[in-house]
Design a protein around this motif. Structure first.
Motif, mmCIF file in Angstrom:
data_model
loop_
_atom_site.group_PDB
_atom_site.id
_atom_site.type_symbol
_atom_site.label_atom_id
_atom_site.label_comp_id
_atom_site.label_asym_id
_atom_site.label_seq_id
_atom_site.Cartn_x
_atom_site.Cartn_y
_atom_site.Cartn_z
ATOM 1 N N ALA A 1 41.828 38.710 38.555
ATOM 2 C CA ALA A 1 41.157 38.824 39.975
ATOM 3 C C ALA A 1 39.625 38.955 39.664
ATOM 4 C CB ALA A 1 41.508 39.639 40.859
ATOM 5 N N HIS A 2 39.199 39.478 38.477
ATOM 6 C CA HIS A 2 37.839 39.723 38.238
ATOM 7 C C HIS A 2 37.032 38.220 37.938
ATOM 8 C CE1 HIS A 2 34.101 40.612 35.804
ATOM 9 N NE2 HIS A 2 34.126 41.520 36.961
ATOM 10 N N ASP A 3 37.882 37.633 36.890
ATOM 11 C CA ASP A 3 37.327 36.353 36.512
ATOM 12 C C ASP A 3 37.273 35.361 37.749
ATOM 13 O OD1 ASP A 3 37.129 37.578 34.149
ATOM 14 O OD2 ASP A 3 39.001 36.438 33.321
ATOM 15 N N GLN A 4 38.207 35.157 38.914
ATOM 16 C CA GLN A 4 38.481 34.464 39.654
ATOM 17 C C GLN A 4 37.411 34.957 41.061
ATOM 18 O OE1 GLN A 4 39.885 31.282 39.514
ATOM 19 N NE2 GLN A 4 40.049 31.848 37.428
ATOM 20 N N ARG A 5 36.642 35.839 40.761
ATOM 21 C CA ARG A 5 35.853 36.514 41.620
ATOM 22 C C ARG A 5 36.809 36.824 42.984
ATOM 23 N NH1 ARG A 5 30.893 32.725 41.892
ATOM 24 N NH2 ARG A 5 30.062 34.681 43.245
ATOM 25 N N VAL A 6 38.060 37.360 43.018
ATOM 26 C CA VAL A 6 38.816 37.844 44.052
ATOM 27 C C VAL A 6 38.125 39.023 44.558
ATOM 28 C CG1 VAL A 6 41.046 38.579 44.774
ATOM 29 C CG2 VAL A 6 40.726 36.576 43.255
ATOM 30 N N THR A 7 37.829 39.487 45.650
ATOM 31 C CA THR A 7 37.234 40.352 46.182
ATOM 32 C C THR A 7 38.212 41.183 47.197
ATOM 33 O OG1 THR A 7 36.311 39.624 48.111
ATOM 34 C CG2 THR A 7 35.058 39.723 45.903
ATOM 35 N N SER A 8 39.239 40.793 47.749
ATOM 36 C CA SER A 8 40.115 41.095 48.555
ATOM 37 C C SER A 8 41.377 40.489 48.414
ATOM 38 C CB SER A 8 39.727 40.842 50.262
ATOM 39 O OG SER A 8 38.275 41.330 50.278
ATOM 40 N N VAL A 9 42.710 41.457 49.057
ATOM 41 C CA VAL A 9 43.834 40.789 49.003
ATOM 42 C C VAL A 9 44.487 41.188 50.320
ATOM 43 C CG1 VAL A 9 45.993 40.983 47.846
ATOM 44 C CG2 VAL A 9 44.340 40.905 46.457
#
Length: 126
Positions: free
Chosen positions: A107-115
């Motif tokens: 998630a960090h590498d893909q810039r996911v900030t919310s689920v």
């Protein structure tokens, strides 16, 4: 059976399960075509199977889920009884298939900030 209300169907729960939220009459009618979004660059994954740290794991079910959604879409489209003059709809075709099932991302590498975890929704005719 299409002319019966949900409560009058032989198996109301099975009828409710045939709904497809990607087919809508809203704003003049349109489809939400997830395969087209994917073809145009939106990443799609299978069902979330776990999260540990920044790793999000997915079940390898994207193909199956996509095929099930397509089957539902085509079935509903075939059942529609429209009594107005409209252009003939194009024959459904799959515009995208994943080359491989992605089973985890960072998630960090893909810039996911919310689920958003949405579970337990049920159709309602109220």
């Amino acid at each position: 059976m299409e002319d019966l209300r949900i409560a009058e169907q032989p198996d109301p729960k099975a009828t409710e399960a045939k709904t497809n939220h990607c087919l809508t009459g809203r704003d003049g009618g349109h489809e939400i075509e997830l395969r087209a979004f994917a073809r145009d660059g939106l990443p799609l994954y299978g069902s979330v199977s776990g999260i540990e740290g920044t790793t999000i794991c997915f079940a390898p079910d994207l193909n199956r889920n996509s095929d099930d959604a397509d089957k539902s879409y085509v079935g509903i489209s075939d059942m529609l009884d429209i009594d107005i003059a409209v252009p003939e709809a194009e024959t459904f075709r799959k515009v995208w298939r994943p080359e491989q099932e992605i089973t985890e991302i960072d998630a960090h590498d893909q810039r996911v900030t919310s689920v958003l975890w949405c579970i337990g929704f049920r159709p309602s005719d109220s």
